[in-house]
Design a protein around this motif. Sequence first.
Motif, PDB file in Angstrom:
ATOM      1  N   ASP A 194       0.859  -1.183   0.000  1.00  0.00           N
ATOM      2  CA  ASP A 194       0.000   0.000   0.000  1.00  0.00           C
ATOM      3  C   ASP A 194       0.897   1.234   0.000  1.00  0.00           C
ATOM      4  O   ASP A 194       1.081   1.912   1.008  1.00  0.00           O
ATOM      5  N   ARG A 195       1.458   1.547  -1.156  1.00  0.00           N
ATOM      6  CA  ARG A 195       2.489   2.585  -1.260  1.00  0.00           C
ATOM      7  C   ARG A 195       1.980   3.968  -0.864  1.00  0.00           C
ATOM      8  O   ARG A 195       2.722   4.748  -0.267  1.00  0.00           O
ATOM      9  N   ASP A 196       0.750   4.259  -1.262  1.00  0.00           N
ATOM     10  CA  ASP A 196       0.228   5.606  -1.016  1.00  0.00           C
ATOM     11  C   ASP A 196      -0.532   5.717   0.302  1.00  0.00           C
ATOM     12  O   ASP A 196      -1.160   6.745   0.570  1.00  0.00           O
ATOM     13  N   HIS A 197      -0.506   4.651   1.113  1.00  0.00           N
ATOM     14  CA  HIS A 197      -1.179   4.646   2.432  1.00  0.00           C
ATOM     15  C   HIS A 197      -2.659   4.997   2.304  1.00  0.00           C
ATOM     16  O   HIS A 197      -3.234   5.670   3.163  1.00  0.00           O
ATOM     17  N   SER A 198      -3.282   4.507   1.235  1.00  0.00           N
ATOM     18  CA  SER A 198      -4.701   4.784   1.020  1.00  0.00           C
ATOM     19  C   SER A 198      -5.598   3.768   1.710  1.00  0.00           C
ATOM     20  O   SER A 198      -6.805   3.939   1.762  1.00  0.00           O
ATOM     21  N   GLY A 199      -5.016   2.681   2.225  1.00  0.00           N
ATOM     22  CA  GLY A 199      -5.819   1.629   2.849  1.00  0.00           C
ATOM     23  C   GLY A 199      -6.385   0.643   1.848  1.00  0.00           C
ATOM     24  O   GLY A 199      -7.168  -0.227   2.217  1.00  0.00           O
ATOM     25  N   THR A 200      -6.000   0.754   0.561  1.00  0.00           N
ATOM     26  CA  THR A 200      -6.469  -0.167  -0.468  1.00  0.00           C
ATOM     27  C   THR A 200      -5.310  -0.543  -1.377  1.00  0.00           C
ATOM     28  O   THR A 200      -4.290   0.164  -1.431  1.00  0.00           O
ATOM     29  N   LEU A 201      -5.469  -1.655  -2.087  1.00  0.00           N
ATOM     30  CA  LEU A 201      -4.486  -2.095  -3.071  1.00  0.00           C
ATOM     31  C   LEU A 201      -5.135  -2.115  -4.443  1.00  0.00           C
ATOM     32  O   LEU A 201      -6.287  -2.518  -4.594  1.00  0.00           O
ATOM     33  N   GLY A 202      -4.347  -1.684  -5.463  1.00  0.00           N
ATOM     34  CA  GLY A 202      -4.779  -1.881  -6.830  1.00  0.00           C
ATOM     35  C   GLY A 202      -4.576  -3.332  -7.226  1.00  0.00           C
ATOM     36  O   GLY A 202      -4.003  -4.147  -6.483  1.00  0.00           O
ATOM     37  N   ALA A 203      -5.057  -3.678  -8.415  1.00  0.00           N
ATOM     38  CA  ALA A 203      -4.997  -5.073  -8.861  1.00  0.00           C
ATOM     39  C   ALA A 203      -3.554  -5.585  -8.909  1.00  0.00           C
ATOM     40  O   ALA A 203      -3.238  -6.672  -8.409  1.00  0.00           O
ATOM     41  N   GLU A 204      -2.630  -4.777  -9.481  1.00  0.00           N
ATOM     42  CA  GLU A 204      -1.246  -5.222  -9.589  1.00  0.00           C
ATOM     43  C   GLU A 204      -0.583  -5.303  -8.217  1.00  0.00           C
ATOM     44  O   GLU A 204       0.203  -6.203  -7.932  1.00  0.00           O
ATOM     45  N   GLU A 205      -0.912  -4.334  -7.330  1.00  0.00           N
ATOM     46  CA  GLU A 205      -0.358  -4.376  -5.969  1.00  0.00           C
ATOM     47  C   GLU A 205      -0.866  -5.615  -5.236  1.00  0.00           C
ATOM     48  O   GLU A 205      -0.113  -6.277  -4.512  1.00  0.00           O
ATOM     49  N   PHE A 206      -2.136  -5.932  -5.427  1.00  0.00           N
ATOM     50  CA  PHE A 206      -2.718  -7.105  -4.770  1.00  0.00           C
ATOM     51  C   PHE A 206      -2.054  -8.384  -5.273  1.00  0.00           C
ATOM     52  O   PHE A 206      -1.762  -9.300  -4.507  1.00  0.00           O
ATOM     53  N   LYS A 207      -1.802  -8.462  -6.585  1.00  0.00           N
ATOM     54  CA  LYS A 207      -1.154  -9.651  -7.143  1.00  0.00           C
ATOM     55  C   LYS A 207       0.238  -9.813  -6.536  1.00  0.00           C
ATOM     56  O   LYS A 207       0.629 -10.908  -6.114  1.00  0.00           O
TER      57      LYS A 207
END
Length: 880
Positions: A725-738
């Motif tokens: 979670d690079r931007d500390h948004s509390g969510t992951l994008g699809a590629e980050e999740f993978k």
Amino acid sequence: MTFTAWCNSHLRKAGTQIDNIEEDFRDGLKLMLLLEVISGERLAKPERGKMRVHKISNVNKALDFIIGKGVKLVSIGAEEIVDGNAKMTLGMIWTIILRFAIQDISVEETSAKEGLLLWCQRKTAPYKNVNIQNFHISWKDGLGFCALIHRHRPELIDYGKLRKDDPMTNLNTAFDVAEKYLDIPKMLDAEDIVGTARPDEKAIMTYVSSFYHAFSGAQKAETAANRICKVLAVNQENEQLMEDYEKLASDLLEWIRRTIPWLENRLPENTMQAMQQKLEDFRDYRRQHKPPKVQEKCQLEINFNTLQTKLRLSNRPAFMPSEGKMVSDINNAWGSLEGAEKGYEEWLLNEIRRLERLDHLAEKFRQKAAIHEAWTEGKEAMLQKHDYETASLSEIKALLKKHEAFESDLAAHQDRVEQIAAIAQELNELDYYDSPSVNARCQKICDQWDALGALSQKRSEALQRTEKLLETIDQLYLEFAKRAAPFNNWMEGAMEDLQDTFIVHTIEEIQGLSTAHEQFKATLPEADKERQAILGIHNEIAKIVQTYHVNMAGTNPYTTINPQEVNAKWDKVRQLVPQRDQALIEEHARQQNNERLRRQFANQANVIGPWIQTKMEEIGRISIEMHGTLEDQLTHLRQYEKSIVNYKPKIDQLEGDHQLIQEALIFDNKHTNYTMEHIRVGWEQLLTTIARTINEIENQVLTRDAKGISQEQLNEYRASFNHFDRDHSGTLGAEEFKACLISLGFDIANDAQKRSGFMDAEDFKTCLISIGYNLGENEFSRIMSIVDPNRMGIVTFQGFIDFMSRETADTDTADQVVASFKVLAGDKNYILADELRRELPPDQAEYCMARMAPYTGPDGVPGALDYMSFSTALYGESDL
């Protein structure tokens, strides 16, 4: 008799029986045979000899078998049994009954005795006059035995005809029916039970255990019914949550739908009072109507997240709201509402400014028009007079000079007429509501002005034609008239300026007006000199008239201005100067107060704005850091929530200051970059964020407890999630999740080798591809559909831990529910309504019957219901 009957009920299966327990078990042969029948196992080969040693050997083999089953035999030996010791023999038989007939009975993890008692209580609960509390006096009236039989085989006993005061009939009925139809031997005598104050507990337990084993199939049905009830209860609760969400979403969207047209209504009002009422209505909306809807919107998101968590925990598909009622749809509608709010407030303030400007211009128009109309009164009649036709030479000269003075006065009023026309034009451009009357009055002034010009020209020509006949002009009167007319006009202009209304918005503007006023006051000494000079001319005329006895009738033939009028107007000017001073002082004080209000608002806003931002950042850090357990984080967040709620009075105070600013018609504030709108939006986002964050942690606790996740596992999941979670948004994008899944060792490839180690997500993905590690897009798409059911393109931490723990969850499945229904249906492929009503609570039975499709198989009967498709629908895509 009880133990003998019990033993014979089993020995009959081996083709034998006993008459006397003490005698028939002495050689150990029938004892060994009894154990083989009730256990289903073979014992050691018995000794067939008649000697005592052979009998002791057989009894020891039986006792060893019993001990091998985990039974402790206290003070029971083979010699006592062989010698026919009645007490020891009966104790041994009771031990066998406990082990093989009662010990395996357990309901809800209770002991054998308690389990058997609980089973009896549950089965007889619906029957009146039956209250099973023990294994002695509770059975004396016989209704308990009859209730057990009727519950499982209602056709064998007409329970409604039994009477509590007839225990003999009740007991004999139960014993006879059990022996005849249930293959339960008559182990008890009704007379012994009725005639004993406290029947033998062991005998009752032994007999009741036979009922339990006889109805063991029904017990399986009860277990299956309990499972189904649990599944249906979960489904009913989820359906209610879905209905609640749909209703709350519909109500909120309907409120937004009704509110936005009101906010988009830009129909202006004609008066400042009406527009002020619109502004007050908008403030009421902000203070009273919107805050509850902010809470409803927050609660809607919390309910949606909680529902999705419960669905995942119960192995149900994700909830998809009706078209247009997704959380994103609510947020979009809410954004439109806030956009309409902003536009409406800006329009209100602009309209108030416009009306304020219009009122100012209209008042200015009325003042100038009134002054001009007062000046023109009688001028047309004067210009149309033919007095010059019969006038003397001196009178002609006076009339000519008088007309020249009038023309000078007429030219001096040209500016005022142009100003009146310009103000009328500006009122038209600003869409003044009373423009028709303004235009009519302006047109009348302009028409009259043109008429005066024409009449003045005509009279001038007439006087000029007569001028050739006139030779004498009273220079002193003429000089007085020429100097008095502009001075009189100057005084009228000064009075007009001193009475002119003004509107300012800043200290600088009022200071500019004050400076101009001081400059005007500085010209008064020179003006007074001019007044003295003009009065000196009049005094000179009076001296000449008196000296030469000129018959001038005491009036100046060239002007209507007289010294008294000059002095009166001069006194009026001097009177208006201090009034203007006071008005400027009061306006300066008002602007100082406005500046104080600006600074007061700015001082608070410059503290509250950063405070809200800081709290937002702190909440974000708490939600992603791993300090302590989830309960610790929850406690910390609730403390933050309490501190935030306690901060509300400061927001209310700022709202009050903002209202004072609006009431003072202050439209800008250079001391702060924060507006009340910024503070409101930030405050609402802060309340929503803390409530949503607490709900997320509560859902994590719910998931952790339901899935059996350890704190160490949860910390590992959080650490991996935070890393990507690079931007500390509390969510992951699809590629980050993978990349996160790969770093945890999760295999999402179609046909790939396992790799270990850690590196940057993008570097690791490149490395995998370079060595032929094919990331399975189909598999990954399947995973994304699980963790992101609403297709938002992001993965929350709650969805992440749900996915990581779902494979190990101990939840019910469609196959388990099908198997449970199969038990209730007696192994049939369909189930009947009567079977559902018999085994399930009324509400859940009706729930099933309302949703089960008719069974269409070849083995079906009228009224058959398809429980298989119903069970499958509970766990798949359906309307259930």
